[in-house]
Write a protein that holds these residues in place. Structure first.
Motif, PDB file in Angstrom:
ATOM      1  N   UNK A   1     -27.959 -62.766 -29.533  1.00  0.00           N
ATOM      2  CA  UNK A   1     -28.316 -62.684 -30.950  1.00  0.00           C
ATOM      3  C   UNK A   1     -29.000 -61.364 -31.324  1.00  0.00           C
ATOM      4  N   UNK A   2     -29.381 -60.564 -30.326  1.00  0.00           N
ATOM      5  CA  UNK A   2     -30.045 -59.293 -30.623  1.00  0.00           C
ATOM      6  C   UNK A   2     -29.062 -58.319 -31.274  1.00  0.00           C
ATOM      7  N   UNK A   3     -29.588 -57.473 -32.176  1.00  0.00           N
ATOM      8  CA  UNK A   3     -28.730 -56.454 -32.777  1.00  0.00           C
ATOM      9  C   UNK A   3     -28.640 -55.243 -31.845  1.00  0.00           C
ATOM     10  N   UNK A   4     -27.765 -54.300 -32.182  1.00  0.00           N
ATOM     11  CA  UNK A   4     -27.514 -53.154 -31.310  1.00  0.00           C
ATOM     12  C   UNK A   4     -28.752 -52.300 -31.076  1.00  0.00           C
ATOM     13  N   UNK A   5     -29.617 -52.168 -32.069  1.00  0.00           N
ATOM     14  CA  UNK A   5     -30.840 -51.378 -31.907  1.00  0.00           C
ATOM     15  C   UNK A   5     -31.790 -52.048 -30.909  1.00  0.00           C
ATOM     16  N   UNK A   6     -31.901 -53.359 -30.989  1.00  0.00           N
ATOM     17  CA  UNK A   6     -32.768 -54.085 -30.062  1.00  0.00           C
ATOM     18  C   UNK A   6     -32.221 -54.006 -28.645  1.00  0.00           C
ATOM     19  N   UNK A   7     -30.903 -54.133 -28.504  1.00  0.00           N
ATOM     20  CA  UNK A   7     -30.295 -54.013 -27.181  1.00  0.00           C
ATOM     21  C   UNK A   7     -30.527 -52.624 -26.601  1.00  0.00           C
ATOM     22  N   UNK A   8     -30.401 -51.600 -27.439  1.00  0.00           N
ATOM     23  CA  UNK A   8     -30.632 -50.228 -26.976  1.00  0.00           C
ATOM     24  C   UNK A   8     -32.075 -50.058 -26.504  1.00  0.00           C
ATOM     25  N   UNK A   9     -33.013 -50.713 -27.182  1.00  0.00           N
ATOM     26  CA  UNK A   9     -34.422 -50.637 -26.789  1.00  0.00           C
ATOM     27  C   UNK A   9     -34.653 -51.157 -25.370  1.00  0.00           C
ATOM     28  N   UNK A  10     -33.894 -52.155 -24.968  1.00  0.00           N
ATOM     29  CA  UNK A  10     -34.082 -52.726 -23.632  1.00  0.00           C
ATOM     30  C   UNK A  10     -33.051 -52.207 -22.629  1.00  0.00           C
TER      31      UNK A  10
ATOM     32  N   UNK B   1     -29.955 -70.589 -20.286  1.00  0.00           N
ATOM     33  CA  UNK B   1     -28.949 -70.644 -21.345  1.00  0.00           C
ATOM     34  C   UNK B   1     -29.568 -70.278 -22.699  1.00  0.00           C
ATOM     35  N   UNK B   2     -30.781 -70.730 -22.955  1.00  0.00           N
ATOM     36  CA  UNK B   2     -31.469 -70.386 -24.204  1.00  0.00           C
ATOM     37  C   UNK B   2     -31.754 -68.886 -24.261  1.00  0.00           C
ATOM     38  N   UNK B   3     -32.161 -68.321 -23.141  1.00  0.00           N
ATOM     39  CA  UNK B   3     -32.453 -66.888 -23.095  1.00  0.00           C
ATOM     40  C   UNK B   3     -31.174 -66.072 -23.272  1.00  0.00           C
ATOM     41  N   UNK B   4     -30.083 -66.539 -22.703  1.00  0.00           N
ATOM     42  CA  UNK B   4     -28.809 -65.833 -22.872  1.00  0.00           C
ATOM     43  C   UNK B   4     -28.354 -65.885 -24.319  1.00  0.00           C
ATOM     44  N   UNK B   5     -28.575 -67.011 -24.989  1.00  0.00           N
ATOM     45  CA  UNK B   5     -28.227 -67.106 -26.406  1.00  0.00           C
ATOM     46  C   UNK B   5     -29.084 -66.143 -27.227  1.00  0.00           C
ATOM     47  N   UNK B   6     -30.368 -66.044 -26.883  1.00  0.00           N
ATOM     48  CA  UNK B   6     -31.248 -65.111 -27.586  1.00  0.00           C
ATOM     49  C   UNK B   6     -30.811 -63.670 -27.353  1.00  0.00           C
ATOM     50  N   UNK B   7     -30.389 -63.354 -26.141  1.00  0.00           N
ATOM     51  CA  UNK B   7     -29.889 -62.014 -25.833  1.00  0.00           C
ATOM     52  C   UNK B   7     -28.667 -61.689 -26.684  1.00  0.00           C
TER      53      UNK B   7
ATOM     54  N   UNK C   1     -24.497 -57.590 -22.845  1.00  0.00           N
ATOM     55  CA  UNK C   1     -25.133 -58.746 -23.468  1.00  0.00           C
ATOM     56  C   UNK C   1     -24.139 -59.889 -23.644  1.00  0.00           C
ATOM     57  N   UNK C   2     -22.942 -59.559 -24.081  1.00  0.00           N
ATOM     58  CA  UNK C   2     -21.910 -60.583 -24.257  1.00  0.00           C
ATOM     59  C   UNK C   2     -21.523 -61.191 -22.912  1.00  0.00           C
ATOM     60  N   UNK C   3     -21.329 -60.333 -21.911  1.00  0.00           N
ATOM     61  CA  UNK C   3     -20.950 -60.814 -20.587  1.00  0.00           C
ATOM     62  C   UNK C   3     -22.037 -61.751 -20.030  1.00  0.00           C
ATOM     63  N   UNK C   4     -23.300 -61.366 -20.168  1.00  0.00           N
ATOM     64  CA  UNK C   4     -24.393 -62.200 -19.674  1.00  0.00           C
ATOM     65  C   UNK C   4     -24.502 -63.502 -20.458  1.00  0.00           C
ATOM     66  N   UNK C   5     -24.291 -63.442 -21.758  1.00  0.00           N
ATOM     67  CA  UNK C   5     -24.440 -64.641 -22.589  1.00  0.00           C
ATOM     68  C   UNK C   5     -23.351 -65.673 -22.296  1.00  0.00           C
ATOM     69  N   UNK C   6     -22.253 -65.253 -21.709  1.00  0.00           N
ATOM     70  CA  UNK C   6     -21.152 -66.171 -21.393  1.00  0.00           C
ATOM     71  C   UNK C   6     -21.252 -66.795 -20.011  1.00  0.00           C
ATOM     72  N   UNK C   7     -22.238 -66.371 -19.229  1.00  0.00           N
ATOM     73  CA  UNK C   7     -22.411 -66.915 -17.868  1.00  0.00           C
ATOM     74  C   UNK C   7     -22.860 -68.374 -17.946  1.00  0.00           C
ATOM     75  N   UNK C   8     -22.465 -69.158 -16.960  1.00  0.00           N
ATOM     76  CA  UNK C   8     -22.862 -70.565 -16.886  1.00  0.00           C
ATOM     77  C   UNK C   8     -23.650 -70.874 -15.633  1.00  0.00           C
ATOM     78  N   UNK C   9     -24.025 -69.866 -14.869  1.00  0.00           N
ATOM     79  CA  UNK C   9     -24.751 -70.130 -13.627  1.00  0.00           C
ATOM     80  C   UNK C   9     -26.205 -69.833 -13.776  1.00  0.00           C
TER      81      UNK C   9
END
Length: 74
Positions: free
Chosen positions: A50-59, A42-48, A66-74
């Protein structure tokens, strides 16, 4: 991390390993181990999220992913 997201490779590796199956013995992970793993995810999903679009593009992750993953509860 610098303004350009210079730690993107390290972050990508961390994200890949974060969502890998947890190692466990034949009896399976304990309840405490499962709870700790859930909190860490859950902490890692919150960090994901919080990343900006440039950081997301880098990975190689889109904002929608990112939004879909951050909303997961499993």
């Amino acid at each position: 991390m610098d303004a350009r997201g210079g730690a993107g490779v390290t972050l990508a590796a961390a994200l890949r390993s974060a969502f890998a199956p947890l190692p466990h013995d034949e009896s399976g992970p304990t309840l405490v181990a499962r709870a700790v793993a859930w909190v860490v995810r859950q902490q890692q999903r919150a960090a994901l999220a919080a990343l900006d679009d440039h950081q997301l593009a880098d990975i190689g992750v889109s904002r929608a992913e990112a939004i879909r993953e951050s909303r997961r509860w499993t």
